[in-house]
Design an enzyme around this catalytic site. Structure first.
Site: not given
Length: 223
Positions: A134, A152
């Site tokens: 991420k 996310d």
């Protein structure tokens, strides 16, 4: 996989790609100015902030890093700092010790192995302490303008609700699915718009405001 199963899979993929393109365009209209909500003016500072943002709000991170950079204004300063000194400042973000340790180790690696520059290579970013997929995608997209998909919590929740992803919560698996559906040049901003939409409309802690949603007529509403 038999011919019939392959045909069904291809049809489903085409439908999802079409749905993805429609969602992208509608979110562009609804959130034309979506961007990263972490404050930074140098690539290494985004690395620090995104580590602090784990289980913490971006707003709080933006406040905490001001004090951090007042005391440790450079990569070298953070690399030379004691972990305990960093921890004292970043504690309000939660998980203070582990975050301080990762930030210190990350800055040391940038100093010692990358000539104090954040690498623009995805695999190299993943070698940095505290940097996962991420975070690496966020750096690739926001700093270097390269294709990126940041899975996310907003991205995972919304893409499942909308029907782009079918009951999958594991971030890497969601990312791989979205790479098949989202044009590479759209991925980074698409994910930023999902954050805005997830905060304003398709919320997690309250019932989503479907009556105000720009996607209401095409969303699968898998809530």
């Amino acid at each position: 996989m038999g011919t019939k199963a392959k045909t069904v899979k291809i049809k489903n993929l085409k439908k999802k790609k079409a749905l993805a393109l429609e969602i992208i365009e509608r979110l562009k209209d609804a959130y034309p100015n979506s961007d990263c909500t972490l404050d930074y003016n140098e690539a290494w500072k985004l690395l620090v902030s995104v580590r602090l943002a784990a289980q913490c709000t971006d707003a709080r991170v933006n406040v905490v890093v001001k004090g951090l950079y007042e005391k440790f204004p450079t990569i070298e300063a953070l690399a030379d700092a004691e972990v305990s000194e960093i921890e004292m400042i970043v504690r309000p973000c939660g998980l203070g010790h582990s975050k301080a340790r990762d930030i210190n180790a990350c800055m040391k690696m940038l100093r010692d192995e990358f000539d104090k520059k954040v690498p623009d290579d995805f695999k190299a970013l993943l070698k940095l302490p505290g940097v996962g997929r991420k975070s690496a995608n966020l750096i690739m997209g926001d700093v270097f303008g390269k294709p990126a998909i940041v899975t996310d919590t907003h991205c995972i929740r919304l893409t499942n609700r909308m029907g782009l992803v079918d009951d999958e919560r594991e971030p890497k698996k969601v990312e791989m699915i979205l790479w098949e559906l989202i044009p590479p040049e759209e991925g980074n901003q698409f994910c930023h718009r999902l954050v805005d939409h997830g905060r304003e409309i398709c919320t997690a802690r309250t019932k989503p405001y479907c009556d105000r949603c720009c996607l209401a007529d095409i969303c699968k509403k898998q809530i």
